[in-house]
Design a protein around this motif. Structure first.
Motif, PDB file in Angstrom:
ATOM      1  N   LYS A 196       3.935 -16.788   3.916  1.00  0.00           N
ATOM      2  CA  LYS A 196       3.858 -16.155   2.806  1.00  0.00           C
ATOM      3  C   LYS A 196       2.451 -15.310   2.788  1.00  0.00           C
ATOM      4  CE  LYS A 196       7.168 -18.477  -0.014  1.00  0.00           C
ATOM      5  NZ  LYS A 196       7.274 -19.143  -1.357  1.00  0.00           N
ATOM      6  N   LEU A 197       1.326 -16.135   3.012  1.00  0.00           N
ATOM      7  CA  LEU A 197       0.184 -15.531   3.284  1.00  0.00           C
ATOM      8  C   LEU A 197      -0.152 -14.417   4.009  1.00  0.00           C
ATOM      9  CD1 LEU A 197      -1.890 -18.899   2.759  1.00  0.00           C
ATOM     10  CD2 LEU A 197      -1.942 -17.070   1.121  1.00  0.00           C
ATOM     11  N   ALA A 198       0.560 -14.545   5.420  1.00  0.00           N
ATOM     12  CA  ALA A 198       0.443 -13.675   6.405  1.00  0.00           C
ATOM     13  C   ALA A 198       1.498 -12.616   6.024  1.00  0.00           C
ATOM     14  CB  ALA A 198       1.074 -14.268   7.664  1.00  0.00           C
ATOM     15  N   ALA A 199       2.459 -12.611   5.448  1.00  0.00           N
ATOM     16  CA  ALA A 199       3.075 -11.298   4.868  1.00  0.00           C
ATOM     17  C   ALA A 199       2.351 -10.455   3.706  1.00  0.00           C
ATOM     18  CB  ALA A 199       4.454 -11.872   4.329  1.00  0.00           C
ATOM     19  N   LEU A 200       1.391 -11.250   3.028  1.00  0.00           N
ATOM     20  CA  LEU A 200       0.678 -10.378   2.100  1.00  0.00           C
ATOM     21  C   LEU A 200      -0.451  -9.818   2.757  1.00  0.00           C
ATOM     22  CD1 LEU A 200       0.822 -12.857  -0.900  1.00  0.00           C
ATOM     23  CD2 LEU A 200       1.918 -10.854  -0.617  1.00  0.00           C
ATOM     24  N   GLY A 201      -0.613 -10.030   4.422  1.00  0.00           N
ATOM     25  CA  GLY A 201      -1.928  -9.291   5.014  1.00  0.00           C
ATOM     26  C   GLY A 201      -3.104 -10.446   5.166  1.00  0.00           C
ATOM     27  N   TYR A 202      -2.966 -11.590   5.001  1.00  0.00           N
ATOM     28  CA  TYR A 202      -3.842 -12.609   4.929  1.00  0.00           C
ATOM     29  C   TYR A 202      -3.790 -13.170   6.305  1.00  0.00           C
ATOM     30  CZ  TYR A 202      -4.858 -11.542   0.079  1.00  0.00           C
ATOM     31  OH  TYR A 202      -5.304 -10.993  -0.956  1.00  0.00           O
ATOM     32  N   GLU A 203      -4.829 -13.895   6.959  1.00  0.00           N
ATOM     33  CA  GLU A 203      -4.791 -14.690   8.225  1.00  0.00           C
ATOM     34  C   GLU A 203      -5.094 -16.109   7.695  1.00  0.00           C
ATOM     35  OE1 GLU A 203      -7.319 -12.918  11.059  1.00  0.00           O
ATOM     36  OE2 GLU A 203      -6.883 -10.909  10.538  1.00  0.00           O
ATOM     37  N   PRO A 204      -3.864 -16.861   7.455  1.00  0.00           N
ATOM     38  CA  PRO A 204      -4.262 -18.237   6.936  1.00  0.00           C
ATOM     39  C   PRO A 204      -4.625 -18.990   8.202  1.00  0.00           C
ATOM     40  CG  PRO A 204      -1.976 -17.674   7.124  1.00  0.00           C
ATOM     41  CD  PRO A 204      -2.452 -16.298   7.412  1.00  0.00           C
ATOM     42  N   VAL A 205      -5.312 -19.985   8.055  1.00  0.00           N
ATOM     43  CA  VAL A 205      -5.607 -21.151   8.671  1.00  0.00           C
ATOM     44  C   VAL A 205      -5.171 -22.448   7.966  1.00  0.00           C
ATOM     45  CG1 VAL A 205      -7.319 -22.403  10.219  1.00  0.00           C
ATOM     46  CG2 VAL A 205      -7.539 -19.845   9.744  1.00  0.00           C
ATOM     47  N   GLY A 206      -4.236 -23.204   8.733  1.00  0.00           N
ATOM     48  CA  GLY A 206      -3.628 -24.066   8.084  1.00  0.00           C
ATOM     49  C   GLY A 206      -4.160 -25.591   8.474  1.00  0.00           C
ATOM     50  N   PHE A 207      -4.141 -26.339   7.607  1.00  0.00           N
ATOM     51  CA  PHE A 207      -4.399 -27.783   7.987  1.00  0.00           C
ATOM     52  C   PHE A 207      -3.465 -28.955   7.178  1.00  0.00           C
ATOM     53  CE2 PHE A 207      -8.399 -25.409   8.371  1.00  0.00           C
ATOM     54  CZ  PHE A 207      -8.601 -25.651   9.567  1.00  0.00           C
ATOM     55  N   GLU A 208      -3.215 -29.947   7.882  1.00  0.00           N
ATOM     56  CA  GLU A 208      -1.960 -30.683   7.582  1.00  0.00           C
ATOM     57  C   GLU A 208      -2.777 -32.024   6.928  1.00  0.00           C
ATOM     58  OE1 GLU A 208       1.752 -31.836   9.466  1.00  0.00           O
ATOM     59  OE2 GLU A 208       0.824 -30.491  10.787  1.00  0.00           O
ATOM     60  N   LEU A 209      -4.036 -32.187   7.619  1.00  0.00           N
ATOM     61  CA  LEU A 209      -4.846 -33.557   7.410  1.00  0.00           C
ATOM     62  C   LEU A 209      -6.124 -32.966   6.525  1.00  0.00           C
ATOM     63  CD1 LEU A 209      -4.598 -35.187  10.603  1.00  0.00           C
ATOM     64  CD2 LEU A 209      -3.407 -35.779   8.599  1.00  0.00           C
ATOM     65  N   ALA A 210      -6.494 -33.703   5.484  1.00  0.00           N
ATOM     66  CA  ALA A 210      -7.663 -33.528   4.881  1.00  0.00           C
ATOM     67  C   ALA A 210      -9.077 -33.610   5.566  1.00  0.00           C
ATOM     68  CB  ALA A 210      -7.647 -34.288   3.508  1.00  0.00           C
TER      69      ALA A 210
END
Length: 123
Positions: free
Chosen positions: A16-30
């Motif tokens: 969803k973030l990428a579709a809005l033009g952002y470059e998300p960096v995701g993390f599963e672990l805090a």
């Protein structure tokens, strides 16, 4: 930066973030998100903590990340904000609360507002 415990949710939110033009960096672990923010706090424009976190865990994570990157907006996406106190949100440094699952229009509006320089009015 987006932090979400559940991999499927993380991937969906990153899309969803990428579709809005952002470059998300995701993390599963805090711990991984904290390490990345500690190592390179300027890398991230915004911090989004998503719904897989219990309310208190999300607030604690927001506080920790906010201390490492104090000028970055911290957003919290939750399925229900019923159990979250406004003072607790402020104490944790949360600048905005979004509904989860993330709605593209709401997400776009909140991100634009959060990333706008202070004092600049929207046209």
């Amino acid at each position: 930066m987006i932090v979400e415990r559940e991999r499927d949710r993380l991937l969906r939110d990153e899309e969803k973030l990428a579709a809005l033009g952002y470059e998300p960096v995701g993390f599963e672990l805090a711990v991984d998100a904290i390490a990345a923010c500690r190592f390179e706090p300027g890398r991230f424009d915004i911090i989004l903590i998503s719904s897989g976190w219990q309310a208190q865990g999300g607030l604690d994570l927001a506080r920790a990340l906010g201390e490492l990157a104090p000028l970055k907006p911290v957003l919290l996406a939750v399925a229900s904000s019923v159990d979250i106190n406004v003072n607790a949100l402020a104490d944790a440094g949360i600048s905005e609360v979004l509904r989860w699952p993330l709605d593209n229009a709401e997400l776009a509006t909140v991100l634009a507002r959060s990333l706008r320089p202070p004092g600049r009015l929207q046209p």
